[in-house]
Write a protein that holds these residues in place. Structure first.
Motif, PDB file in Angstrom:
ATOM      1  N   LYS A  26      42.198   8.817 -20.635  1.00  0.00           N
ATOM      2  CA  LYS A  26      42.014   8.526 -22.195  1.00  0.00           C
ATOM      3  C   LYS A  26      41.627   7.239 -22.633  1.00  0.00           C
ATOM      4  O   LYS A  26      41.081   7.076 -23.544  1.00  0.00           O
ATOM      5  CB  LYS A  26      43.375   9.234 -22.992  1.00  0.00           C
ATOM      6  CG  LYS A  26      43.255  10.745 -22.892  1.00  0.00           C
ATOM      7  CD  LYS A  26      44.698  11.284 -23.612  1.00  0.00           C
ATOM      8  CE  LYS A  26      44.837  12.557 -23.637  1.00  0.00           C
ATOM      9  NZ  LYS A  26      45.819  13.108 -24.546  1.00  0.00           N
ATOM     10  N   ASP A  29      38.292   6.489 -21.571  1.00  0.00           N
ATOM     11  CA  ASP A  29      37.240   7.447 -22.517  1.00  0.00           C
ATOM     12  C   ASP A  29      37.012   6.410 -23.915  1.00  0.00           C
ATOM     13  O   ASP A  29      35.984   6.414 -24.393  1.00  0.00           O
ATOM     14  CB  ASP A  29      37.950   8.694 -22.868  1.00  0.00           C
ATOM     15  CG  ASP A  29      37.672   9.658 -21.582  1.00  0.00           C
ATOM     16  OD1 ASP A  29      37.055   9.347 -20.708  1.00  0.00           O
ATOM     17  OD2 ASP A  29      38.399  10.688 -21.578  1.00  0.00           O
ATOM     18  N   ARG A  30      38.380   6.204 -24.357  1.00  0.00           N
ATOM     19  CA  ARG A  30      38.033   5.255 -25.682  1.00  0.00           C
ATOM     20  C   ARG A  30      37.292   3.734 -25.398  1.00  0.00           C
ATOM     21  O   ARG A  30      36.654   3.486 -26.184  1.00  0.00           O
ATOM     22  CB  ARG A  30      39.355   5.128 -26.221  1.00  0.00           C
ATOM     23  CG  ARG A  30      40.155   6.197 -26.692  1.00  0.00           C
ATOM     24  CD  ARG A  30      41.487   6.101 -27.248  1.00  0.00           C
ATOM     25  NE  ARG A  30      42.079   7.198 -27.942  1.00  0.00           N
ATOM     26  CZ  ARG A  30      43.264   7.415 -28.202  1.00  0.00           C
ATOM     27  NH1 ARG A  30      44.031   6.295 -28.145  1.00  0.00           N
ATOM     28  NH2 ARG A  30      43.775   8.511 -28.576  1.00  0.00           N
ATOM     29  N   ILE A  31      37.542   3.218 -24.214  1.00  0.00           N
ATOM     30  CA  ILE A  31      36.997   2.006 -24.159  1.00  0.00           C
ATOM     31  C   ILE A  31      35.470   2.405 -23.932  1.00  0.00           C
ATOM     32  O   ILE A  31      34.510   1.350 -24.614  1.00  0.00           O
ATOM     33  CB  ILE A  31      37.416   1.331 -22.501  1.00  0.00           C
ATOM     34  CG1 ILE A  31      38.981   0.556 -23.025  1.00  0.00           C
ATOM     35  CG2 ILE A  31      36.595  -0.030 -22.280  1.00  0.00           C
ATOM     36  CD1 ILE A  31      39.598   0.234 -21.723  1.00  0.00           C
ATOM     37  N   LEU A  32      35.194   3.362 -23.243  1.00  0.00           N
ATOM     38  CA  LEU A  32      33.506   3.536 -22.997  1.00  0.00           C
ATOM     39  C   LEU A  32      33.117   4.290 -24.160  1.00  0.00           C
ATOM     40  O   LEU A  32      32.022   4.692 -23.961  1.00  0.00           O
ATOM     41  CB  LEU A  32      33.351   4.334 -21.714  1.00  0.00           C
ATOM     42  CG  LEU A  32      33.848   3.444 -20.621  1.00  0.00           C
ATOM     43  CD1 LEU A  32      33.580   4.405 -19.352  1.00  0.00           C
ATOM     44  CD2 LEU A  32      32.961   2.170 -20.156  1.00  0.00           C
ATOM     45  N   ALA A  33      33.803   4.723 -25.087  1.00  0.00           N
ATOM     46  CA  ALA A  33      33.172   5.573 -26.291  1.00  0.00           C
ATOM     47  C   ALA A  33      32.790   6.832 -26.039  1.00  0.00           C
ATOM     48  O   ALA A  33      31.817   7.268 -26.479  1.00  0.00           O
ATOM     49  CB  ALA A  33      32.449   4.598 -27.194  1.00  0.00           C
ATOM     50  N   VAL A  34      33.358   7.534 -24.888  1.00  0.00           N
ATOM     51  CA  VAL A  34      33.041   8.760 -24.465  1.00  0.00           C
ATOM     52  C   VAL A  34      33.819   9.664 -25.233  1.00  0.00           C
ATOM     53  O   VAL A  34      34.901   9.735 -25.370  1.00  0.00           O
ATOM     54  CB  VAL A  34      33.252   8.964 -22.939  1.00  0.00           C
ATOM     55  CG1 VAL A  34      32.808  10.295 -22.399  1.00  0.00           C
ATOM     56  CG2 VAL A  34      32.500   7.732 -22.096  1.00  0.00           C
ATOM     57  N   THR A  35      33.043  10.961 -25.512  1.00  0.00           N
ATOM     58  CA  THR A  35      33.704  12.152 -26.070  1.00  0.00           C
ATOM     59  C   THR A  35      33.735  13.283 -25.011  1.00  0.00           C
ATOM     60  O   THR A  35      32.761  13.282 -24.272  1.00  0.00           O
ATOM     61  CB  THR A  35      32.982  12.556 -27.367  1.00  0.00           C
ATOM     62  OG1 THR A  35      31.590  12.870 -26.914  1.00  0.00           O
ATOM     63  CG2 THR A  35      32.858  11.665 -28.724  1.00  0.00           C
TER      64      THR A  35
END
Length: 75
Positions: A26, A29-35
């Motif tokens: 998670k 995902d937040r660091i890479l701005a992935v949804t």
């Protein structure tokens, strides 16, 4: 390529609990701005529930059951 080298060695299930693995996923995902998809969210939730069930089974069968079956004074 640089990001992959920063993240290795990636822990396996035997080295880290599911909670740690899911939390790091998670955070990535937040660091890479992935949804992530809804199915992946459900899978993460299912893996977390599996760990809760495994922990409670381990706690009961390995820690509590001997005392319940053999008595508290048989330690």
């Amino acid at each position: 390529m640089f990001l992959i080298s920063m993240l290795s060695p990636i822990p396996t299930l035997s080295e880290a609990s599911n909670s740690h693995l899911l939390t790091s996923a998670k955070a990535g995902d937040r660091i890479l701005a992935v949804t992530i998809r809804k199915a992946a969210e459900k899978l993460h939730h299912l893996m977390n529930l599996r760990q809760i069930i495994q922990f409670h089974a381990l706690s009961f069968f390995h820690l509590s059951a001997p005392d319940l079956l053999l008595g508290m004074d048989k330690g």
